[in-house]
Write an enzyme that holds these catalytic residues in place. Structure first.
Site, short mmCIF file in Angstrom:
data_model
loop_
_atom_site.label_atom_id
_atom_site.label_comp_id
_atom_site.label_asym_id
_atom_site.label_seq_id
_atom_site.Cartn_x
_atom_site.Cartn_y
_atom_site.Cartn_z
N GLY A 1 15.29 6.05 10.66
CA GLY A 1 14.22 5.16 10.21
C GLY A 1 14.37 3.79 10.85
O GLY A 1 15.48 3.39 11.23
N GLN B 1 13.31 -5.14 11.55
CA GLN B 1 14.56 -5.00 12.31
C GLN B 1 14.40 -5.32 13.79
O GLN B 1 15.38 -5.51 14.49
CB GLN B 1 15.10 -3.57 12.16
N CYS C 1 22.66 1.96 8.83
CA CYS C 1 21.51 1.15 9.23
C CYS C 1 21.70 0.72 10.67
O CYS C 1 22.79 0.31 11.05
CB CYS C 1 21.42 -0.07 8.31
N LEU C 2 20.63 0.82 11.45
CA LEU C 2 20.73 0.42 12.86
C LEU C 2 21.03 -1.08 13.00
O LEU C 2 21.51 -1.51 14.04
CB LEU C 2 19.44 0.78 13.62
N HIS D 1 15.04 2.62 1.66
CA HIS D 1 15.84 1.77 2.54
C HIS D 1 14.93 0.95 3.47
O HIS D 1 15.10 -0.26 3.62
CB HIS D 1 16.79 2.68 3.34
N GLU D 2 13.95 1.62 4.06
CA GLU D 2 13.06 0.92 5.01
C GLU D 2 12.12 -0.04 4.28
O GLU D 2 11.82 -1.12 4.79
CB GLU D 2 12.26 1.93 5.85
N HIS E 1 13.78 -3.25 3.83
CA HIS E 1 13.76 -4.11 5.02
C HIS E 1 12.52 -5.00 5.03
O HIS E 1 12.58 -6.17 5.38
CB HIS E 1 13.78 -3.27 6.30
ZN ZN Z 1 18.21 -0.25 7.83
#
Ligand code: ZN
Length: 168
Positions: A46, A51, A91-92, A133-134, A137
């Site tokens: 995701g 991000q 998480c990226l 999670h997204e 963000h």
């Molecule tokens: Zn993330």
């Protein structure tokens, strides 16, 4: 294919609250395509526009094994959340960190697709985790902020050490 640079925790720009998309034009479709390319290349399951330092409510997700089930959520709105699950999240924006977080087991979300069409998404298990999670963000929240202060301090230490090593 365009890959976008991903902001790394604790970059304060990750705390920006994203604005809703009001016009569904080519720039949004390009953003969606670039987000998807960046997510698949990383690889991740995701990615939120936040991000990549674009503060619009746009999310891409693909939790499928075959990496062929792209979900695009624009202006997502949580309608229902129930149950509890604990899942180890990554998480990226926080590479190398995997920690267990409590999330709802099922969520129901209303969102627009890249063409502006409204749809309903019922999600559970990993997909539900990913959606939550997204969506965090987009509100400027990173998953590590759910962890204890001690764990957060340890993560920051580890990141600082890595940055120093790279700079040396
Ligand atoms: Zn993330």
């Amino acid at each position: 294919m365009a890959l976008l640079p991903i902001l790394r925790f604790p970059d304060t720009r990750l705390h920006t609250v994203a604005a809703p998309v009001t016009i569904f034009d080519d720039s949004i479709r390009t953003l969606v395509r670039n987000l998807a390319d960046t997510m698949y290349e990383a690889p991740g399951v995701g990615l939120a526009a936040t991000q990549v330092n674009v503060h619009k409510q746009v999310i891409v997700i693909d939790v499928s094994e075959a990496r062929n089930d792209l979900k695009v959520l624009i202006n997502p709105r949580l309608l229902k959340a129930d149950g509890i699950q604990f899942c180890e999240e990554g998480c990226l924006s926080v590479p190398g960190v995997y920690e267990e977080v409590q999330r709802a087991l099922h969520v129901q979300v209303e969102a627009h697709d890249a063409d502006g069409k409204l749809f309903l998404l019922e999600a559970q298990d990993l997909l539900a985790v990913c959606v939550q999670h997204e969506m965090d963000h987009l509100k400027g929240r990173v998953f590590v902020e759910y962890l204890s202060r001690m764990k957060q301090a340890r993560i920051r230490q580890r990141i600082d050490k890595e940055l120093r090593r790279k700079a040396a």
